[in-house]
Design an enzyme around this catalytic site. Sequence first.
Site, short mmCIF file in Angstrom:
data_model
loop_
_atom_site.label_atom_id
_atom_site.label_comp_id
_atom_site.label_asym_id
_atom_site.label_seq_id
_atom_site.Cartn_x
_atom_site.Cartn_y
_atom_site.Cartn_z
N ASP A 212 0.82 -1.21 0.00
CA ASP A 212 0.00 0.00 0.00
C ASP A 212 0.85 1.26 0.00
O ASP A 212 0.44 2.29 -0.53
CB ASP A 212 -0.92 0.01 1.23
CG ASP A 212 -2.05 -0.99 1.11
OD1 ASP A 212 -2.74 -0.96 0.09
OD2 ASP A 212 -2.22 -1.82 2.03
N HIS B 62 22.07 -8.50 -5.05
CA HIS B 62 22.63 -7.56 -4.06
C HIS B 62 22.47 -8.12 -2.65
O HIS B 62 21.49 -7.82 -1.96
CB HIS B 62 21.91 -6.21 -4.17
CG HIS B 62 22.25 -5.44 -5.39
ND1 HIS B 62 23.27 -4.52 -5.43
CD2 HIS B 62 21.71 -5.45 -6.63
CE1 HIS B 62 23.34 -3.97 -6.64
NE2 HIS B 62 22.40 -4.53 -7.39
N GLU C 193 24.10 -7.15 -0.10
CA GLU C 193 24.23 -6.05 0.86
C GLU C 193 22.90 -5.33 1.09
O GLU C 193 22.78 -4.55 2.03
CB GLU C 193 25.30 -5.05 0.38
CG GLU C 193 24.88 -4.07 -0.70
CD GLU C 193 24.82 -4.66 -2.10
OE1 GLU C 193 24.59 -3.90 -3.06
OE2 GLU C 193 25.00 -5.89 -2.25
N CYS D 53 26.73 -7.06 -8.91
CA CYS D 53 26.01 -6.38 -9.98
C CYS D 53 27.00 -5.75 -10.96
O CYS D 53 27.68 -6.45 -11.69
CB CYS D 53 25.04 -5.36 -9.39
SG CYS D 53 23.75 -4.84 -10.55
#
Length: 615
Positions: free
Chosen positions: A5, A573, A575, A460
């Site tokens: 929401d 990722h 982290e 990445c």
Amino acid sequence: MPLSDCGVVALDYRGEKGIATALGHAPQAALANPAAGSVLAVSEALTNIVWAPMAEGLDSISLSANWMWPCRSQEGEDARLYTAVKALSDFCCALQINVPTGKDSLSMTQKYPNGEKIISPGTVIVSAGGEVSDVKKVVSPVMVNKDKSTFYHIDFSFDELRLGGSAFAQSLNKVGDDVPTVQNPEYFRDAFLAIQELVDKQLILAGHDISAGGMITTLLEMCFANTEGGMEINLDKIKCDDIVKILFAENPGVIIQVADKHKSEVKKILDEAGVGYVKIGVPTEERHILVTKHDATYQFGIDYLRDVWYSTSYLLDRKQSMNGCAKKRFENYKQQPLEVVFDKSFTGKLSQFGLDPDRRTPSGIKAAIIREKGTNGEREMAYMLYLAGFDVKDVTMTDLVSGRETLEDINMVVYCGGFSNSDVLGSAKGWAGSFLFNPKAKAALDNFYAREDTLSLGVCNGCQLMMELGLITPEDKKKGKMLHNDSHKFESAFLGVTVPMNRSVMFGSLSGSKLGIWVAHGEGKFSLPYPEDHYNVVLKYSYDEYPGNPNGSDYSVAGIASQDGRHLAMMPHLERACFPWENAYYPLDRKDNDQITPWMEAFVNARKWVEAHKK
């Protein structure tokens, strides 16, 4: 399946204070009644943000109003806009909320070469934002499959149920003119603050607003993200005999799920606030929503209607995704539930690994984050390394190129995520060139990897760099490459990965785990020229098919390590998933107790290895 929401971000890595944002709009209602459309837009924004514990309740919230109105294209729209603006102003003044900013777009017309002119309906997009007292207390809209719990409907509108301007009316190719609104702003404020108290005291298991699509859409959406369970709903206590109005009217309100052990406390808070509530149902093991009103019963198949609900996204996805990925997503999204398996020894406590977030003394174990123009993941990476016990150094490519930094005293280097050099030459290719064509940077890199007491991690964009430089498989004649995702889209998702049996430094102790993690990349496909067993695969996507494998990587590879396990390149990722509150999904039985996730163990493993091998 993403379902929320409001959006909430933490202000730091301690996971307490934060900022919440939410949106609201009601274009169909504004067509029928511009004043009601404005009120409903504000109401939706507020019933979306109510699930985050605001630091000072409604007083924490400010609104932004984006007016999109075809004033230059249609006679009479100026007057309708004035009516809409005045209604929003009056409603917000009554709620004691400020609207300090916004913008307007008053053309809203598209003309085509054949002379056709399309006019957008006048509407206001309301954005709500404010300070959150504790990000860990945000309530999810996903129903909890808990036997001893109850669903309640709380009306915020104080108005009769009306179908004008609803999605139901639109599905019949109508607009209507009998539009709901909020009859008593003071009551709306009281209801909002009562829900806030319930959220702050953690008395709500799940909660969702009623807006577009009405109550039945709210109930279904609360079930969609689950693979099991449904609801048994009885509407006899709602004072309206028209089942269609009850299920499809878009009067502002909320549905909350409350554990039976908290029912008396919840009722006391609502009663003291003067807020009405109606018990409407309970969870069931059956995969349906069974709605009863007097002697009539209606059955709604959750999985079937979830496909109907998802189908419009699929139609849009077809225009954006390549290689049949839109169809694969539509077919597979419900076949790929996120599975979580933790090692039995994992306690979720900082003390398990001797970690102290208040540490201010150097450990002597040095890690360097190497970044280039455009990388953007260094701050969270630095914090996770620091928390694991490293002393973290910020190193730019300029430092290496100039010779100011040689990495001689560094034990571990990390190449973080982002878009180095804006990826204009391809992901990390420009970054790799900065190493290859600058003698001092190249010498620092070569000397670092020649040592036997070093570790490295690329995430990445950093993973793409390590693959481009051949740092993972330097002995291979044919190099692996990172290619564009099969979908040819930027893929951003929270999904499942599996840690196979491995002896890598960071992931060895996590072997057999299944964990959730974030991905965010456009060129994340591992293209590996040799058979899978040639590589030291230490991380795999839990599903071979898209979207569980978000990029089409060979062998579903998400991360590979050097043969000695010291150097690791991975696209997801880790982290960004070290704290439970960072995860889009975390096991409910651990969510409120765990301080860290198993991903932190990988950083701790790296620090312990350096301590044991440091020369």
